[in-house]
Design an enzyme around this catalytic site. Structure first.
Site, PDB file in Angstrom:
ATOM      1  N   ASN A 240      -7.460  -5.135  13.506  1.00 16.52           N
ATOM      2  CA  ASN A 240      -6.512  -4.066  13.220  1.00 16.52           C
ATOM      3  C   ASN A 240      -5.108  -4.632  13.423  1.00 16.52           C
ATOM      4  OD1 ASN A 240      -4.935  -1.794  13.092  1.00 16.52           O
ATOM      5  ND2 ASN A 240      -5.735  -0.832  14.953  1.00 16.52           N
ATOM      6  N   TRP A 241      -4.465  -4.906  12.328  1.00 18.78           N
ATOM      7  CA  TRP A 241      -3.141  -5.554  12.403  1.00 18.78           C
ATOM      8  C   TRP A 241      -2.049  -4.587  12.836  1.00 18.78           C
ATOM      9  CZ3 TRP A 241      -2.857  -8.632   7.107  1.00 18.78           C
ATOM     10  CH2 TRP A 241      -3.912  -9.550   7.064  1.00 18.78           C
ATOM     11  N   LYS A 242      -2.353  -3.298  12.835  1.00 17.23           N
ATOM     12  CA  LYS A 242      -1.360  -2.267  13.154  1.00 17.23           C
ATOM     13  C   LYS A 242      -0.114  -2.458  12.252  1.00 17.23           C
ATOM     14  CE  LYS A 242      -3.503  -1.867  17.607  1.00 17.23           C
ATOM     15  NZ  LYS A 242      -3.412  -1.530  19.021  1.00 17.23           N
TER      16      LYS A 242
ATOM     17  N   GLU B  26     -12.655   2.492  22.272  1.00 17.16           N
ATOM     18  CA  GLU B  26     -11.422   1.821  22.691  1.00 17.16           C
ATOM     19  C   GLU B  26     -10.811   2.605  23.852  1.00 17.16           C
ATOM     20  OE1 GLU B  26      -9.630  -0.689  19.317  1.00 17.16           O
ATOM     21  OE2 GLU B  26      -9.005   1.360  18.937  1.00 17.16           O
TER      22      GLU B  26
ATOM     23  N   HIS C   9      -7.738   6.455  15.531  1.00 20.59           N
ATOM     24  CA  HIS C   9      -7.228   5.465  16.488  1.00 20.59           C
ATOM     25  C   HIS C   9      -6.356   6.194  17.518  1.00 20.59           C
ATOM     26  CE1 HIS C   9      -5.113   2.120  18.250  1.00 20.59           C
ATOM     27  NE2 HIS C   9      -6.073   1.345  17.780  1.00 20.59           N
TER      28      HIS C   9
ATOM     29  N   SER D 218      -7.757  -5.090  24.258  1.00 17.08           N
ATOM     30  CA  SER D 218      -7.505  -6.412  24.861  1.00 17.08           C
ATOM     31  C   SER D 218      -8.710  -7.337  24.777  1.00 17.08           C
ATOM     32  CB  SER D 218      -7.022  -6.251  26.311  1.00 17.08           C
ATOM     33  OG  SER D 218      -5.794  -5.551  26.340  1.00 17.08           O
TER      34      SER D 218
ATOM     35  N   GLY E  15      -4.034  -7.265  18.916  1.00 16.13           N
ATOM     36  CA  GLY E  15      -3.138  -8.423  19.049  1.00 16.13           C
ATOM     37  C   GLY E  15      -3.772  -9.758  18.685  1.00 16.13           C
TER      38      GLY E  15
ATOM     39  N   GLU F  17      -3.623   5.527  18.807  1.00 20.05           N
ATOM     40  CA  GLU F  17      -2.192   5.591  18.468  1.00 20.05           C
ATOM     41  C   GLU F  17      -1.914   6.732  17.489  1.00 20.05           C
ATOM     42  OE1 GLU F  17      -1.854   1.431  17.438  1.00 20.05           O
ATOM     43  OE2 GLU F  17      -2.310   0.986  19.529  1.00 20.05           O
TER      44      GLU F  17
ATOM     45  N   GLY G   1      -3.723  -3.034  24.159  1.00 22.26           N
ATOM     46  CA  GLY G   1      -2.413  -3.691  24.223  1.00 22.26           C
ATOM     47  C   GLY G   1      -1.894  -3.931  25.624  1.00 22.26           C
TER      48      GLY G   1
HETATM   49  P1  13P Z   1      -5.437  -4.820  21.376  1.00 25.91           P
HETATM   50  O1  13P Z   1      -6.566  -5.753  21.027  1.00 25.91           O
HETATM   51  O2  13P Z   1      -4.083  -5.370  21.031  1.00 25.91           O
HETATM   52  O3  13P Z   1      -5.545  -4.338  22.797  1.00 25.91           O
HETATM   53  O4  13P Z   1      -5.602  -3.527  20.442  1.00 25.91           O
HETATM   54  C1  13P Z   1      -6.838  -2.936  20.334  1.00 25.91           C
HETATM   55  C2  13P Z   1      -6.794  -1.910  19.265  1.00 25.91           C
HETATM   56  O5  13P Z   1      -6.117  -0.922  19.368  1.00 25.91           O
HETATM   57  C3  13P Z   1      -7.568  -2.167  18.046  1.00 25.91           C
HETATM   58  O6  13P Z   1      -7.630  -1.046  17.251  1.00 25.91           O
END
Ligand code: 13P
Length: 252
Positions: free
Chosen positions: A10-12, A169, A97, A215, A237, A99, A175
């Site tokens: 997931n590149w966000k 998650e 998600h 993470s 990330g 976020e 993150g």
């Molecule tokens: P990180 O791997 O950066 O913690 O993010 C996880 C995530 O939100 C994947 O959707």
């Protein structure tokens, strides 16, 4: 029954188009296990380009969208509908998600409609669930996850839910560099599978891939992926660097 093993990036809200192309090329040129389904979730404007790279090359790489509208079409400026996403050759969509739930106030009812819209258009929803730190500290993490399953996923028929992927998650791990231990993650994954078996049946529960996210990186992926009921990872990330993403894929 053999469940799909999946590693998804997931590149966000990261990368430009040239950077996106370079990352996809580098990952696809590396040696990765064909038995692992690999999915890139780039920002919307890159879906067509990423799909073009995949279709010319491989059958174990797929493209996913990070979000979708629950509406089919119409006057919804800035939204992207599932028929539009499907028409780019995209196969997966992230739904719910943390976020999106937190920053964009997406409700359980909306997520339920998004899942329905994905399935109507042959897109595979990756339904994201997980508790915040306070909920875990208050020992409410199981009930929170159970509620998230019930509110937005458990309206589906057994046939429909089998087409979905679940991603656990824990919000406190996203993150933050603070990964859930394999024990903490495994315990929740087993709980999720047990809830699906309870609502539907064991065969259905055993067929659904449940991914861990938060993470997950090149160092800890092996232990997480070796844990019962963890069928892969949703990587933030660490999916932005080809070498790390490839190491994670090959951690199976
Ligand atoms: P990180 O791997 O950066 O913690 O993010 C996880 C995530 O939100 C994947 O959707």
């Amino acid at each position: 029954m053999q469940r799909k093993k999946i590693v998804a990036g997931n590149w966000k809200m990261n990368k430009t188009l040239p950077e996106a192309e370079a990352l996809v090329k580098e990952v696809m040129q590396a040696e990765t296990k064909a038995s692992v389904t690999k999915i890139f979730f780039p920002p919307f404007p890159f879906l067509v380009t990423v799909n073009n790279h995949l279709h010319n090359n491989s059958r174990d790489f797929f493209c996913g969208a990070q979000n979708c509208s629950d509406k089919e079409s119409g006057a919804y400026t800035g939204e992207v509908a599932t028929p539009a996403i499907a028409s780019t050759g995209t196969s997966y969509v992230l739904v719910g998600h943390s976020e999106r739930r937190t920053l964009f106030h997406e409700t359980a009812a909306l997520l339920k409609n998004k899942i329905d819209s994905c399935l109507q258009h042959m897109l595979i929803p990756v339904y994201c669930i997980g508790e915040v730190l306070q909920e875990r500290e208050a020992n409410k993490h199981f009930s929170v996850v159970e509620r998230q399953l019930e509110e937005s996923l458990f309206h589906l028929s057994a046939e429909a839910i089998r087409k979905c992927v679940v991603a656990y998650e824990p919000v406190w791990a996203i993150g933050t560099g603070k990964t859930a231990t394999a024990e903490e993650a495994g315990e929740m994954h087993s709980f999720i599978r047990e809830r699906i078996a309870h609502k539907y049946n064991k065969e259905t529960a055993d067929s659904i891939s449940i991914l861990y996210g938060g993470s997950c990186n090149a160092q800890n992926a092996k232990e997480l992926f070796g844990t019962k009921d963890i069928d892969g990872g949703l990587i933030g990330g660490a999916s932005l660097k080809a070498a790390d993403f490839v190491t994670i894929i090959n951690s199976f």
